[in-house]
Design a protein around this motif. Structure first.
Motif, short mmCIF file in Angstrom:
data_model
loop_
_atom_site.label_atom_id
_atom_site.label_comp_id
_atom_site.label_asym_id
_atom_site.label_seq_id
_atom_site.Cartn_x
_atom_site.Cartn_y
_atom_site.Cartn_z
N MET A 78 38.31 55.61 51.48
CA MET A 78 37.46 55.34 50.33
C MET A 78 37.89 54.03 49.68
O MET A 78 39.06 53.80 49.43
CB MET A 78 37.57 56.49 49.33
N LYS A 79 36.94 53.19 49.40
CA LYS A 79 37.18 51.91 48.72
C LYS A 79 37.08 52.14 47.22
O LYS A 79 36.07 52.59 46.72
CB LYS A 79 36.14 50.88 49.19
N ILE A 80 38.17 51.85 46.51
CA ILE A 80 38.19 52.00 45.06
C ILE A 80 38.07 50.60 44.46
O ILE A 80 38.87 49.72 44.77
CB ILE A 80 39.47 52.71 44.60
N PRO A 81 37.07 50.40 43.59
CA PRO A 81 36.80 49.06 43.05
C PRO A 81 37.80 48.61 41.98
O PRO A 81 37.54 48.67 40.79
CB PRO A 81 35.39 49.19 42.47
N ILE A 82 38.94 48.14 42.42
CA ILE A 82 39.97 47.62 41.53
C ILE A 82 40.02 46.11 41.71
O ILE A 82 40.11 45.62 42.84
CB ILE A 82 41.36 48.22 41.86
N GLN A 83 39.95 45.38 40.61
CA GLN A 83 40.01 43.92 40.65
C GLN A 83 41.34 43.47 40.06
O GLN A 83 41.65 43.80 38.91
CB GLN A 83 38.87 43.32 39.82
N ILE A 84 42.11 42.73 40.83
CA ILE A 84 43.40 42.25 40.37
C ILE A 84 43.28 40.77 40.01
O ILE A 84 42.75 39.98 40.78
CB ILE A 84 44.47 42.45 41.46
N ASN A 85 43.77 40.44 38.83
CA ASN A 85 43.79 39.06 38.38
C ASN A 85 45.23 38.56 38.47
O ASN A 85 46.07 38.90 37.62
CB ASN A 85 43.27 38.95 36.95
N GLU A 86 45.52 37.77 39.47
CA GLU A 86 46.88 37.29 39.69
C GLU A 86 47.31 36.29 38.63
O GLU A 86 48.50 36.02 38.48
CB GLU A 86 47.01 36.70 41.09
N ASN A 87 46.36 35.74 37.88
CA ASN A 87 46.68 34.78 36.82
C ASN A 87 46.91 35.45 35.47
O ASN A 87 47.25 34.78 34.51
CB ASN A 87 45.56 33.74 36.69
N SER A 88 46.71 36.76 35.41
CA SER A 88 46.87 37.49 34.16
C SER A 88 48.34 37.68 33.82
O SER A 88 49.19 37.85 34.69
CB SER A 88 46.20 38.87 34.29
N ALA A 89 48.62 37.67 32.52
CA ALA A 89 49.98 37.95 32.05
C ALA A 89 50.26 39.44 32.12
O ALA A 89 51.42 39.85 32.08
CB ALA A 89 50.15 37.45 30.62
N GLU A 90 49.22 40.24 32.23
CA GLU A 90 49.37 41.70 32.32
C GLU A 90 49.99 42.06 33.66
O GLU A 90 49.53 41.60 34.71
CB GLU A 90 48.00 42.37 32.17
N PRO A 91 51.04 42.90 33.66
CA PRO A 91 51.67 43.29 34.92
C PRO A 91 50.67 43.93 35.89
O PRO A 91 49.71 44.59 35.47
CB PRO A 91 52.73 44.31 34.50
N LEU A 92 50.91 43.73 37.16
CA LEU A 92 50.02 44.23 38.20
C LEU A 92 49.79 45.73 38.10
O LEU A 92 48.66 46.20 38.16
CB LEU A 92 50.61 43.88 39.57
N TYR A 93 50.87 46.50 37.89
CA TYR A 93 50.70 47.95 37.84
C TYR A 93 49.85 48.36 36.64
O TYR A 93 49.10 49.33 36.72
CB TYR A 93 52.05 48.69 37.87
N HIS A 94 49.92 47.60 35.52
CA HIS A 94 49.08 47.89 34.36
C HIS A 94 47.61 47.66 34.69
O HIS A 94 46.75 48.45 34.30
CB HIS A 94 49.46 47.01 33.16
N ILE B 63 46.15 47.80 37.61
CA ILE B 63 45.69 48.85 38.52
C ILE B 63 45.56 50.18 37.77
O ILE B 63 44.54 50.87 37.87
CB ILE B 63 46.65 49.00 39.72
N GLU B 64 46.58 50.52 36.99
CA GLU B 64 46.58 51.79 36.26
C GLU B 64 45.42 51.87 35.27
O GLU B 64 44.72 52.89 35.21
CB GLU B 64 47.92 51.95 35.53
N ASN B 65 45.20 50.81 34.51
CA ASN B 65 44.12 50.82 33.52
C ASN B 65 42.75 50.94 34.17
O ASN B 65 41.89 51.68 33.69
CB ASN B 65 44.19 49.56 32.65
N GLN B 66 42.55 50.23 35.27
CA GLN B 66 41.26 50.30 35.95
C GLN B 66 41.04 51.66 36.60
O GLN B 66 39.94 52.22 36.54
CB GLN B 66 41.14 49.18 36.98
N LEU B 67 42.08 52.21 37.22
CA LEU B 67 41.96 53.52 37.85
C LEU B 67 41.72 54.59 36.79
O LEU B 67 40.89 55.47 36.96
CB LEU B 67 43.22 53.82 38.68
N ARG B 68 42.42 54.49 35.67
CA ARG B 68 42.22 55.43 34.55
C ARG B 68 40.77 55.35 34.08
O ARG B 68 40.12 56.38 33.87
CB ARG B 68 43.17 55.10 33.40
#
Length: 129
Positions: free
Chosen positions: A1-17, A19-24
């Motif tokens: 299953m493809k889960i639509p999570i978008q990661i912004n590598e330029n964001s100051a927000e940590p990667l796990y945050h 992913i966690e916020n979008q999944l939540r």
């Protein structure tokens, strides 16, 4: 299953945050319904091009919140979220986002009045089209 999570590598927000916020959000809004089988930690990490440790932390945090459940040997699934809990999660997420925005504005010297004005402008731009 493809889960639509978008990661912004330029964001100051940590990667796990991110992913966690979008999944939540996907769970709270019902886009990922109860019983949805999530990818394994290894599969999800590969799809997101991130560390297995990062995804493990996201899954553990969301399981601790009661949004996910893991069955040994079967996988990780979206847990049942009651309507009242869904509403609390939704409002809490919005409150945390507003709080972060206000903190950010305050840190660059914005006054309370400026923040109120900016908030109203953003509301109008988003809700009044």
């Amino acid at each position: 299953m493809k889960i639509p999570i978008q990661i912004n590598e330029n964001s100051a927000e940590p990667l796990y945050h991110q992913i966690e916020n979008q999944l939540r959000s996907l769970i709270i809004t019902g886009q990922l319904g109860e019983g949805t089988h999530l990818p394994s930690i290894r599969e999800f990490a590969g799809a997101l091009n991130c560390s297995v440790i990062t995804v493990r932390r996201v899954y553990q945090d969301l399981e601790n919140e009661g949004l996910l459940r893991t069955k040994q040997g079967t996988g990780t699934f979206v847990a049942q979220v009651e309507a009242g809990d869904r509403e609390n999660y939704r409002l809490k997420a919005a409150q945390e986002a507003i709080q972060a925005a206000v903190q950010s504005g305050k840190s660059v010297g914005c006054t309370e009045e400026e923040m109120e004005s900016l908030f109203r402008e953003v509301l109008k731009a988003i809700y009044v089209k």
